[in-house]
Design a protein around this motif. Structure first.
Motif, PDB file in Angstrom:
ATOM      1  N   VAL A   8       0.839  -1.206   0.000  1.00  0.00           N
ATOM      2  CA  VAL A   8       0.000   0.000   0.000  1.00  0.00           C
ATOM      3  C   VAL A   8       0.873   1.254   0.000  1.00  0.00           C
ATOM      4  O   VAL A   8       0.631   2.209  -0.748  1.00  0.00           O
ATOM      5  CB  VAL A   8      -0.956  -0.002   1.208  1.00  0.00           C
ATOM      6  CG1 VAL A   8      -1.685   1.351   1.320  1.00  0.00           C
ATOM      7  CG2 VAL A   8      -1.970  -1.132   1.093  1.00  0.00           C
ATOM      8  N   LYS A   9       1.909   1.267   0.822  1.00  0.00           N
ATOM      9  CA  LYS A   9       2.803   2.423   0.888  1.00  0.00           C
ATOM     10  C   LYS A   9       3.560   2.605  -0.427  1.00  0.00           C
ATOM     11  O   LYS A   9       3.809   3.743  -0.871  1.00  0.00           O
ATOM     12  CB  LYS A   9       3.774   2.260   2.051  1.00  0.00           C
ATOM     13  CG  LYS A   9       3.123   2.390   3.418  1.00  0.00           C
ATOM     14  CD  LYS A   9       4.142   2.220   4.529  1.00  0.00           C
ATOM     15  CE  LYS A   9       3.486   2.353   5.896  1.00  0.00           C
ATOM     16  NZ  LYS A   9       4.462   2.192   6.997  1.00  0.00           N
ATOM     17  N   ALA A  10       3.921   1.505  -1.051  1.00  0.00           N
ATOM     18  CA  ALA A  10       4.620   1.603  -2.328  1.00  0.00           C
ATOM     19  C   ALA A  10       3.738   2.238  -3.392  1.00  0.00           C
ATOM     20  O   ALA A  10       4.225   2.964  -4.274  1.00  0.00           O
ATOM     21  CB  ALA A  10       5.064   0.213  -2.774  1.00  0.00           C
ATOM     22  N   LYS A  11       2.443   2.030  -3.304  1.00  0.00           N
ATOM     23  CA  LYS A  11       1.517   2.563  -4.299  1.00  0.00           C
ATOM     24  C   LYS A  11       1.024   3.960  -3.950  1.00  0.00           C
ATOM     25  O   LYS A  11       0.877   4.816  -4.847  1.00  0.00           O
ATOM     26  CB  LYS A  11       0.321   1.619  -4.447  1.00  0.00           C
ATOM     27  CG  LYS A  11      -0.680   2.069  -5.505  1.00  0.00           C
ATOM     28  CD  LYS A  11      -1.755   1.023  -5.729  1.00  0.00           C
ATOM     29  CE  LYS A  11      -2.713   1.476  -6.840  1.00  0.00           C
ATOM     30  NZ  LYS A  11      -3.733   0.446  -7.153  1.00  0.00           N
ATOM     31  N   HIS A  12       0.785   4.232  -2.655  1.00  0.00           N
ATOM     32  CA  HIS A  12       0.152   5.490  -2.258  1.00  0.00           C
ATOM     33  C   HIS A  12       1.050   6.411  -1.434  1.00  0.00           C
ATOM     34  O   HIS A  12       0.620   7.511  -1.066  1.00  0.00           O
ATOM     35  CB  HIS A  12      -1.126   5.194  -1.463  1.00  0.00           C
ATOM     36  CG  HIS A  12      -2.154   4.430  -2.237  1.00  0.00           C
ATOM     37  ND1 HIS A  12      -2.863   4.978  -3.284  1.00  0.00           N
ATOM     38  CD2 HIS A  12      -2.570   3.136  -2.129  1.00  0.00           C
ATOM     39  CE1 HIS A  12      -3.692   4.064  -3.781  1.00  0.00           C
ATOM     40  NE2 HIS A  12      -3.535   2.946  -3.098  1.00  0.00           N
ATOM     41  N   GLY A  13       2.259   5.979  -1.121  1.00  0.00           N
ATOM     42  CA  GLY A  13       3.179   6.815  -0.368  1.00  0.00           C
ATOM     43  C   GLY A  13       3.322   6.367   1.081  1.00  0.00           C
ATOM     44  O   GLY A  13       2.369   5.853   1.680  1.00  0.00           O
ATOM     45  N   ASP A  14       4.512   6.583   1.638  1.00  0.00           N
ATOM     46  CA  ASP A  14       4.786   6.147   3.007  1.00  0.00           C
ATOM     47  C   ASP A  14       3.920   6.869   4.035  1.00  0.00           C
ATOM     48  O   ASP A  14       3.695   6.352   5.131  1.00  0.00           O
ATOM     49  CB  ASP A  14       6.263   6.368   3.351  1.00  0.00           C
ATOM     50  CG  ASP A  14       7.174   5.394   2.627  1.00  0.00           C
ATOM     51  OD1 ASP A  14       6.674   4.345   2.161  1.00  0.00           O
ATOM     52  OD2 ASP A  14       8.378   5.684   2.527  1.00  0.00           O
TER      53      ASP A  14
END
Length: 308
Positions: free
Chosen positions: A179-185
């Motif tokens: 999820v972080k890789a797609k939407h940001g940390d």
């Protein structure tokens, strides 16, 4: 002389055969006694040691929050309260199970349980203890995964419970990283429940998927939610102030009774709503944090956050 010897020989052979059979039977009984599990074991409960069945076969659940834990471990349940029945995730496993309550002592007695699991605040505990070994748990005294392992220990399936916990944590952590890789940390998620015309936002340990999102996936909450809901677990609010709490994504569970708030400009203009970043679920399926519910929540989040 030969005529006398033959009958004596036959008698001797019969006696020796009988002795051999007795020895074999005794050995088999001894081996069986050493391999058979004890009928009862001592469980160290929050109220001290209690004798419980080594393998319970008729469990009554007087606390709905732990029903899914027991069902996930394939332990036979014969009675649950109405809150647990409300979850469609338990429907198949509870279709032939009686609905009881903490006030129905006679109903519990008629179910002939060999184990009762309850909350520390359950009414009539002393009466239930006269029916069967009764184990209580205090809500949030243990974190939600440790609670599952503890229940596994109670019903003789601790290793199985721990294996599931280890696997679930690994899968949820990976999902969070994706999820972080797609939407940001720094992506944020707000968990909202709309139920019986009430609305609340939630902290990181109050069911509704909060444990999965914040604890295991490692996703963030907004500062406003952290300020108002983190300490108590939840915070009631109105739709008018909801934009102050909303993150990049919204996880919304509701009972479907009155969704008129979704038609308001206040709700529609929340960035997460206008972008389609809302993950919706049935409130009754989202109350708990047992393995059955957690598996459902994790898959819903993977689909909702990652589009899978």
């Amino acid at each position: 002389m030969r005529k006398l010897f033959m009958p004596l020989l036959i008698v001797f052979m019969i006696i020796m055969a009988a002795c051999g059979n007795n020895n074999a039977n005794n050995t088999a009984q001894q081996e069986s006694s050493t391999t058979t599990e004890p009928e009862f074991v001592t469980y160290e409960s929050e109220n001290g040691p209690i004798k419980v069945p080594a393998k319970p076969e008729r469990v009554v659940m007087l606390s709905s929050g732990y029903v899914g834990n027991v069902l996930a471990l394939d332990v036979p349940v014969v009675g649950v309260d109405s809150w647990a029945v409300g979850s469609s995730l338990f429907a198949d496993k509870l279709k032939d199970v009686a609905i009881i309550s903490e006030d129905d002592v006679e109903g519990v007695l008629n179910l002939e349980p060999d184990l009762i699991i309850a909350s520390s605040t359950t009414a009539n505990l002393e009466k239930f203890k006269e029916i069967a070994p009764t184990i209580t748990y205090t809500y949030n005294a243990l974190d939600y995964l440790s609670q599952h392992v503890e229940i596994g220990k109670l019903v003789g399936k601790e290793a199985e419970a721990q294996d599931w916990v280890n696997d679930f944590k690994a899968r949820a952590k990976q999902a969070g990283q994706d999820v972080k890789a797609k939407h940001g940390d720094d992506v944020t998620v707000t968990v909202i429940e709309h139920y019986a015309k009430q609305m609340a936002v939630f902290g990181n340990n109050w069911g509704r998927g909060t444990e999965v999102i914040y604890q295991e996936m490692g996703l963030g909450m907004t500062d406003k939610v952290a300020e108002m809901a983190l300490a108590d677990g939840y915070y009631a609010l109105s739709v008018e102030v909801l934009p102050e709490y909303a993150g990049d994504f919204i996880v919304l569970s509701d009972d479907g009774s009155d969704n008129s708030f979704k038609d308001t400009d206040t709700y529609k203009n929340i960035p997460a709503v206008s972008k389609g970043h809302v993950i919706e679920a049935n409130a009754a399926d989202f109350f708990f944090n047992d393995p059955i519910t957690l598996e459902f929540q994790l898959q819903l989040f993977i689909d909702g956050f990652l589009g899978k």
